[in-house]
Write a protein that holds these residues in place. Structure first.
Motif, PDB file in Angstrom:
ATOM      1  N   VAL A  51      -1.714   9.888  16.831  1.00  0.00           N
ATOM      2  CA  VAL A  51      -0.571   9.171  16.275  1.00  0.00           C
ATOM      3  C   VAL A  51      -1.002   7.843  15.666  1.00  0.00           C
ATOM      4  O   VAL A  51      -0.510   7.439  14.607  1.00  0.00           O
ATOM      5  N   GLU A  52      -1.937   7.154  16.316  1.00  0.00           N
ATOM      6  CA  GLU A  52      -2.401   5.866  15.802  1.00  0.00           C
ATOM      7  C   GLU A  52      -2.970   6.012  14.396  1.00  0.00           C
ATOM      8  O   GLU A  52      -2.647   5.232  13.494  1.00  0.00           O
ATOM      9  N   LEU A  53      -3.828   7.026  14.186  1.00  0.00           N
ATOM     10  CA  LEU A  53      -4.432   7.222  12.874  1.00  0.00           C
ATOM     11  C   LEU A  53      -3.413   7.750  11.878  1.00  0.00           C
ATOM     12  O   LEU A  53      -3.404   7.331  10.709  1.00  0.00           O
ATOM     13  N   ALA A  54      -2.555   8.668  12.313  1.00  0.00           N
ATOM     14  CA  ALA A  54      -1.534   9.201  11.408  1.00  0.00           C
ATOM     15  C   ALA A  54      -0.634   8.083  10.892  1.00  0.00           C
ATOM     16  O   ALA A  54      -0.302   8.038   9.697  1.00  0.00           O
ATOM     17  N   ASP A  55      -0.233   7.181  11.778  1.00  0.00           N
ATOM     18  CA  ASP A  55       0.601   6.052  11.356  1.00  0.00           C
ATOM     19  C   ASP A  55      -0.156   5.153  10.382  1.00  0.00           C
ATOM     20  O   ASP A  55       0.411   4.676   9.390  1.00  0.00           O
ATOM     21  N   ARG A  56      -1.416   4.929  10.669  1.00  0.00           N
ATOM     22  CA  ARG A  56      -2.218   4.096   9.775  1.00  0.00           C
ATOM     23  C   ARG A  56      -2.340   4.739   8.405  1.00  0.00           C
ATOM     24  O   ARG A  56      -2.193   4.071   7.366  1.00  0.00           O
ATOM     25  N   ARG A  57      -2.566   6.030   8.366  1.00  0.00           N
ATOM     26  CA  ARG A  57      -2.753   6.707   7.094  1.00  0.00           C
ATOM     27  C   ARG A  57      -1.446   6.816   6.305  1.00  0.00           C
ATOM     28  O   ARG A  57      -1.452   6.782   5.071  1.00  0.00           O
ATOM     29  N   ARG A  58      -0.343   6.911   7.005  1.00  0.00           N
ATOM     30  CA  ARG A  58       0.946   6.868   6.295  1.00  0.00           C
ATOM     31  C   ARG A  58       1.135   5.517   5.628  1.00  0.00           C
ATOM     32  O   ARG A  58       1.535   5.432   4.467  1.00  0.00           O
ATOM     33  N   ARG A  59       0.837   4.461   6.355  1.00  0.00           N
ATOM     34  CA  ARG A  59       0.968   3.109   5.787  1.00  0.00           C
ATOM     35  C   ARG A  59       0.032   2.938   4.595  1.00  0.00           C
ATOM     36  O   ARG A  59       0.409   2.327   3.581  1.00  0.00           O
ATOM     37  N   GLU A  60      -1.181   3.465   4.695  1.00  0.00           N
ATOM     38  CA  GLU A  60      -2.119   3.370   3.585  1.00  0.00           C
ATOM     39  C   GLU A  60      -1.601   4.135   2.367  1.00  0.00           C
ATOM     40  O   GLU A  60      -1.699   3.659   1.232  1.00  0.00           O
ATOM     41  N   GLY A  61      -1.052   5.342   2.596  1.00  0.00           N
ATOM     42  CA  GLY A  61      -0.509   6.128   1.487  1.00  0.00           C
ATOM     43  C   GLY A  61       0.651   5.423   0.812  1.00  0.00           C
ATOM     44  O   GLY A  61       0.749   5.403  -0.419  1.00  0.00           O
ATOM     45  N   HIS A 181      -8.551   1.616  -2.860  1.00  0.00           N
ATOM     46  CA  HIS A 181      -8.885   0.495  -1.977  1.00  0.00           C
ATOM     47  C   HIS A 181      -7.907   0.386  -0.815  1.00  0.00           C
ATOM     48  O   HIS A 181      -8.307  -0.032   0.294  1.00  0.00           O
ATOM     49  N   ARG A 182      -6.654   0.742  -1.049  1.00  0.00           N
ATOM     50  CA  ARG A 182      -5.649   0.656   0.014  1.00  0.00           C
ATOM     51  C   ARG A 182      -5.894   1.675   1.135  1.00  0.00           C
ATOM     52  O   ARG A 182      -5.349   1.512   2.234  1.00  0.00           O
ATOM     53  N   HIS A 183      -6.686   2.707   0.867  1.00  0.00           N
ATOM     54  CA  HIS A 183      -7.018   3.697   1.894  1.00  0.00           C
ATOM     55  C   HIS A 183      -8.272   3.238   2.644  1.00  0.00           C
ATOM     56  O   HIS A 183      -9.319   3.881   2.633  1.00  0.00           O
ATOM     57  N   GLU A 184      -8.154   2.133   3.321  1.00  0.00           N
ATOM     58  CA  GLU A 184      -9.302   1.506   3.974  1.00  0.00           C
ATOM     59  C   GLU A 184      -9.959   2.431   4.990  1.00  0.00           C
ATOM     60  O   GLU A 184     -11.193   2.500   5.093  1.00  0.00           O
ATOM     61  N   SER A 185      -9.160   3.164   5.750  1.00  0.00           N
ATOM     62  CA  SER A 185      -9.720   4.023   6.791  1.00  0.00           C
ATOM     63  C   SER A 185     -10.620   5.111   6.225  1.00  0.00           C
ATOM     64  O   SER A 185     -11.535   5.591   6.908  1.00  0.00           O
ATOM     65  N   GLN A 186     -10.383   5.476   4.958  1.00  0.00           N
ATOM     66  CA  GLN A 186     -11.163   6.543   4.335  1.00  0.00           C
ATOM     67  C   GLN A 186     -12.293   6.000   3.468  1.00  0.00           C
ATOM     68  O   GLN A 186     -13.440   6.411   3.587  1.00  0.00           O
ATOM     69  N   MET A 187     -11.963   5.094   2.573  1.00  0.00           N
ATOM     70  CA  MET A 187     -12.939   4.608   1.603  1.00  0.00           C
ATOM     71  C   MET A 187     -14.088   3.830   2.249  1.00  0.00           C
ATOM     72  O   MET A 187     -15.238   3.920   1.800  1.00  0.00           O
ATOM     73  N   TYR A 188     -13.773   3.074   3.295  1.00  0.00           N
ATOM     74  CA  TYR A 188     -14.761   2.150   3.847  1.00  0.00           C
ATOM     75  C   TYR A 188     -15.165   2.474   5.284  1.00  0.00           C
ATOM     76  O   TYR A 188     -16.045   1.805   5.834  1.00  0.00           O
ATOM     77  N   GLU A 189     -14.547   3.503   5.861  1.00  0.00           N
ATOM     78  CA  GLU A 189     -14.861   3.842   7.252  1.00  0.00           C
ATOM     79  C   GLU A 189     -15.244   5.317   7.391  1.00  0.00           C
ATOM     80  O   GLU A 189     -16.426   5.653   7.467  1.00  0.00           O
ATOM     81  N   GLU A 203     -19.030  -5.842   2.355  1.00  0.00           N
ATOM     82  CA  GLU A 203     -18.181  -6.544   3.302  1.00  0.00           C
ATOM     83  C   GLU A 203     -16.937  -7.138   2.647  1.00  0.00           C
ATOM     84  O   GLU A 203     -15.838  -7.045   3.181  1.00  0.00           O
ATOM     85  N   ASP A 204     -17.111  -7.793   1.486  1.00  0.00           N
ATOM     86  CA  ASP A 204     -15.979  -8.519   0.904  1.00  0.00           C
ATOM     87  C   ASP A 204     -15.167  -7.613  -0.024  1.00  0.00           C
ATOM     88  O   ASP A 204     -15.666  -6.629  -0.573  1.00  0.00           O
ATOM     89  N   GLU A 205     -13.912  -7.985  -0.203  1.00  0.00           N
ATOM     90  CA  GLU A 205     -12.951  -7.151  -0.914  1.00  0.00           C
ATOM     91  C   GLU A 205     -13.339  -6.934  -2.371  1.00  0.00           C
ATOM     92  O   GLU A 205     -13.284  -5.806  -2.872  1.00  0.00           O
ATOM     93  N   ALA A 206     -13.726  -7.974  -3.074  1.00  0.00           N
ATOM     94  CA  ALA A 206     -14.054  -7.848  -4.497  1.00  0.00           C
ATOM     95  C   ALA A 206     -15.242  -6.913  -4.711  1.00  0.00           C
ATOM     96  O   ALA A 206     -15.230  -6.081  -5.620  1.00  0.00           O
ATOM     97  N   THR A 207     -16.261  -7.032  -3.880  1.00  0.00           N
ATOM     98  CA  THR A 207     -17.437  -6.175  -4.020  1.00  0.00           C
ATOM     99  C   THR A 207     -17.099  -4.739  -3.651  1.00  0.00           C
ATOM    100  O   THR A 207     -17.634  -3.796  -4.234  1.00  0.00           O
ATOM    101  N   ARG A 208     -16.209  -4.563  -2.690  1.00  0.00           N
ATOM    102  CA  ARG A 208     -15.772  -3.209  -2.337  1.00  0.00           C
ATOM    103  C   ARG A 208     -15.102  -2.524  -3.529  1.00  0.00           C
ATOM    104  O   ARG A 208     -15.372  -1.356  -3.818  1.00  0.00           O
ATOM    105  N   LYS A 209     -14.247  -3.238  -4.207  1.00  0.00           N
ATOM    106  CA  LYS A 209     -13.570  -2.652  -5.362  1.00  0.00           C
ATOM    107  C   LYS A 209     -14.562  -2.328  -6.472  1.00  0.00           C
ATOM    108  O   LYS A 209     -14.447  -1.283  -7.137  1.00  0.00           O
ATOM    109  N   LEU A 210     -15.520  -3.190  -6.684  1.00  0.00           N
ATOM    110  CA  LEU A 210     -16.554  -2.919  -7.682  1.00  0.00           C
ATOM    111  C   LEU A 210     -17.359  -1.690  -7.280  1.00  0.00           C
ATOM    112  O   LEU A 210     -17.724  -0.875  -8.124  1.00  0.00           O
TER     113      LEU A 210
END
Length: 273
Positions: A51-61, A181-189, A203-210
């Motif tokens: 449930v914790e991850l499902a809720d997180r992924r709904r918020r990301e979506g 980028h908003r799908h943090e649990s997937q893109m960066y984890e 680590e930083d947001e701007a470099t992640r988007k690049l």
């Protein structure tokens, strides 16, 4: 003409990875876009679950859809255990009927992930049935099928992706990257962890988007090279050689025979870019 576009992915991030640019283009022009995840995504992580991850992924979506003003919705089918059952098919039939999309785009049936394959099968199984009055009679039937398309993928057997439409997304690539980028649990984890690339995540947001934009992580190469370069001929068909040669970012759709035919006139209406 105000279009209704339905993107059906197996997981909350699938549609943004494969069609975030199209989503942004439609919304930029005032068309309605719904993003539907067939599962709740609760298996896609190495540290969180349930449930914790499902809720997180709904918020990301929802957050990703908010970037361009689209609508995100999620079915509660279990991630990694989606099955093409009659109950799931009938829920999808009702959903498609209630929305009545002009265009529906989903996974191809040839894919590494069973949830992707079964999502494709569910859409194909629902395609004709949305027009049959005695199937799910509690919701009015559609007079005709929508045009049904497939997201681009890299799989070549039993048959490779063959685009009917390729669309330049250079003007909205920032929006697509922001959606991913908003799908943090997937893109960066999870996805970097599962492909042995977790140490490469900036680590930083701007470099992640690049990092996402430039496709430095091979999993995300569909943002750029694998569409704009590999399917350059399809871009030439749409834009002419001069403009197509300068396109850097693109997305493509293959039309399914299970939906309505994509005539030239209909293509101009459905892909007004």
């Amino acid at each position: 003409m105000n279009l209704r576009v339905l993107l059906v992915g197996a997981h909350p991030d699938d549609c943004d990875i494969k069609a975030g640019g199209l989503t942004a283009l439609y919304r930029e022009r005032g068309h309605d876009v719904r993003i539907l995840s067939m599962t709740s995504g609760e298996s896609g992580h190495h540290e969180q679950s349930g449930v914790e991850l499902a809720d997180r992924r709904r918020r990301e979506g929802e957050s990703a859809a908010d970037v361009v003003g689209a609508t995100f919705e999620m079915f509660n089918n279990p991630d990694g255990r989606l099955e093409p059952t009659l109950d799931v098919r009938e829920r999808l039939i009702r959903y498609v009927r209630e929305y009545d999309p002009d265009l529906l785009v989903t996974h191809r049936p040839y894919d590494y992930h069973p949830d992707h394959r079964y999502t494709a099968r569910l859409v194909r199984d629902a395609a004709y049935m949305v027009t049959v009055p005695n199937v799910c009679p509690d919701t009015p039937r559609l007079a005709s099928d929508p045009v049904i398309g497939y997201f681009q993928d890299h799989f070549r057997k039993p048959t490779p992706f063959d685009p009917d439409v390729a669309v330049a997304i250079d003007e909205v690539v920032d929006e697509k990257v922001e959606m991913m980028h908003r799908h943090e649990s997937q893109m960066y984890e999870w996805l970097p962890y599962n492909t042995g690339a977790l140490e490469e995540v900036p680590e930083d947001e701007a470099t992640r988007k690049l990092w996402l934009r430039e496709g430095r992580f091979d999993f995300f190469s569909n943002v750029r090279t694998n569409v704009a370069d590999v399917y350059r001929d399809a871009l030439v068909d749409r834009y002419g050689e001069e403009r197509a040669s300068s396109v850097e970012y693109a997305e493509a759709v293959e039309v399914s025979e299970y939906g309505a035919p994509l005539t030239d006139d209909r293509a101009d209406e459905l892909f007004p870019f």
